[in-house]
Design a protein around this motif. Structure first.
Motif, short mmCIF file in Angstrom:
data_model
loop_
_atom_site.label_atom_id
_atom_site.label_comp_id
_atom_site.label_asym_id
_atom_site.label_seq_id
_atom_site.Cartn_x
_atom_site.Cartn_y
_atom_site.Cartn_z
N SER A 33 0.85 -1.19 0.00
CA SER A 33 0.00 0.00 0.00
C SER A 33 0.88 1.23 0.00
CB SER A 33 -0.92 0.02 1.22
OG SER A 33 -1.83 -1.06 1.18
N ASP A 34 0.34 2.33 -0.55
CA ASP A 34 1.12 3.55 -0.60
C ASP A 34 0.18 4.74 -0.71
OD1 ASP A 34 3.38 5.11 -0.59
OD2 ASP A 34 3.98 4.67 -2.66
N VAL A 35 0.72 5.92 -0.41
CA VAL A 35 -0.04 7.16 -0.51
C VAL A 35 -0.04 7.64 -1.96
CG1 VAL A 35 -0.04 9.61 0.14
CG2 VAL A 35 0.41 7.85 1.86
N ILE A 36 -1.20 8.13 -2.41
CA ILE A 36 -1.33 8.71 -3.75
C ILE A 36 -1.87 10.13 -3.59
CG2 ILE A 36 -2.39 8.55 -6.03
CD1 ILE A 36 -2.59 5.45 -4.04
N ASN A 37 -1.21 11.07 -4.23
CA ASN A 37 -1.64 12.46 -4.23
C ASN A 37 -2.43 12.74 -5.51
OD1 ASN A 37 -0.01 13.37 -1.80
ND2 ASN A 37 1.61 12.53 -3.11
N LEU A 38 -3.63 13.28 -5.36
CA LEU A 38 -4.54 13.46 -6.49
C LEU A 38 -4.58 14.91 -6.94
CD1 LEU A 38 -7.49 11.29 -5.14
CD2 LEU A 38 -5.54 10.56 -6.54
N THR A 96 -3.14 12.27 -13.08
CA THR A 96 -3.94 12.88 -12.01
C THR A 96 -3.70 12.23 -10.65
OG1 THR A 96 -5.80 11.48 -12.71
CG2 THR A 96 -5.77 13.75 -13.50
N GLY A 97 -2.72 11.34 -10.57
CA GLY A 97 -2.36 10.73 -9.30
C GLY A 97 -0.89 10.35 -9.29
N ILE A 121 3.80 8.42 -11.62
CA ILE A 121 2.38 8.45 -11.99
C ILE A 121 1.69 7.16 -11.55
CG2 ILE A 121 0.74 8.57 -13.90
CD1 ILE A 121 2.86 10.16 -15.44
N ARG A 122 0.58 7.34 -10.87
CA ARG A 122 -0.20 6.19 -10.39
C ARG A 122 -1.65 6.22 -10.87
NH1 ARG A 122 4.18 4.29 -10.09
NH2 ARG A 122 5.35 3.87 -8.16
N LEU A 166 -3.08 2.48 -11.34
CA LEU A 166 -2.18 1.35 -11.15
C LEU A 166 -2.60 0.56 -9.92
CD1 LEU A 166 0.31 0.06 -12.46
CD2 LEU A 166 1.73 1.40 -10.89
N PHE A 167 -3.23 1.22 -8.97
CA PHE A 167 -3.67 0.52 -7.76
C PHE A 167 -5.03 -0.16 -7.99
CE2 PHE A 167 -4.56 5.09 -7.44
CZ PHE A 167 -5.93 5.12 -7.25
#
Length: 235
Positions: free
Chosen positions: A141-146, A187-188, A195-196, A210-211
């Motif tokens: 798991s990881d943090v994603i900034n939107l 956008t993430g 880029i996620r 990607l998640f």
């Protein structure tokens, strides 16, 4: 029965090769059912194995298309046909994990003109727009900034989230630096700027991540992007 008691019915195509051992595949029906209940619709879904998607006609009649995890697919072209059909016809689309990766390849080939764009999991030559991650994200798991104002941020109702992954491939630097003013926008991002998530800015709803947020359904938590896809399909 009064007309008010009838719920709108949406047809969802789940494009991918179903495997009951894949956790995301276990979660997807529950995520769809939960999202449908939340927004007051009925979601009828069909699993479409990639070998059975041979032309755009195979997607006609669906209100939304979800290109699901677990790649490489049995028939890559089936996934590409579905992604392109959704992109060109304004059909709400969600691509998670493998679906995200293949949507990048499809866009590079058919919009940016990179006919030799490929995925490093199955190809070794050409412009590989999907490459091995520096650090694998299998069961992490990881943090994603939107991005503020993005469809994905609107779905979550915030600009920082934490989600889980099961993948070893992501966007190459060559592709990440190329789109510029293209409708496909990142956008993430993770905290290192990788880029996620992406979305099309000129499309009713075309989002790739990607998640695998759909797996939240197995833990009794909502899947915001599934709800957003169904809302777009209802409209």
């Amino acid at each position: 029965m009064p007309a008010s008691m009838f719920k709108p019915s949406l047809r969802i195509a789940l494009v991918g090769d179903f495997n009951p051992a894949v956790i995301a595949h276990q979660a997807i029906p529950q995520a769809l059912d939960n999202a449908a209940l939340e927004i007051g619709v009925r979601a009828d879904y069909d699993w479409l194995p990639t070998p059975e998607v041979n032309s755009p006609e195979d997607l006609v009649g669906y209100d939304a298309i979800w290109c699901v995890p677990a790649s490489p697919y049995q028939h890559d072209e089936g996934a590409f046909i579905a992604i392109r059909y959704a992109r060109e016809n304004g059909i709400p689309f969600l691509g998670t994990c493998g679906g995200f990766q293949y949507s990048i390849v499809e866009y590079a080939r058919n919009v940016m003109g990179w006919k030799d764009a490929g995925h490093a999991e199955t190809e070794s030559e050409g412009r590989l727009v999907i490459v091995p991650l520096v650090c694998s994200l299998v069961e992490k798991s990881d943090v994603i900034n939107l991005a503020p104002g993005s469809k994905i941020a609107a779905a979550y109702g915030r600009e920082e989230i934490e989600e889980g992954y099961r993948c070893s491939y992501g966007i190459s630097e060559q592709f990440a630096e190329a789109p510029g003013q293209q409708p496909l926008a990142a956008t993430g991002w993770d905290n290192q700027g990788a880029i996620r998530a992406v979305e099309l800015t000129d499309h009713p709803f075309f989002v790739g991540t990607l998640f695998q947020h759909e797996r939240n359904a197995l833990k009794g938590r909502p899947a915001p992007l599934v709800e957003a896809m169904l809302r777009a399909a209802r409209e």
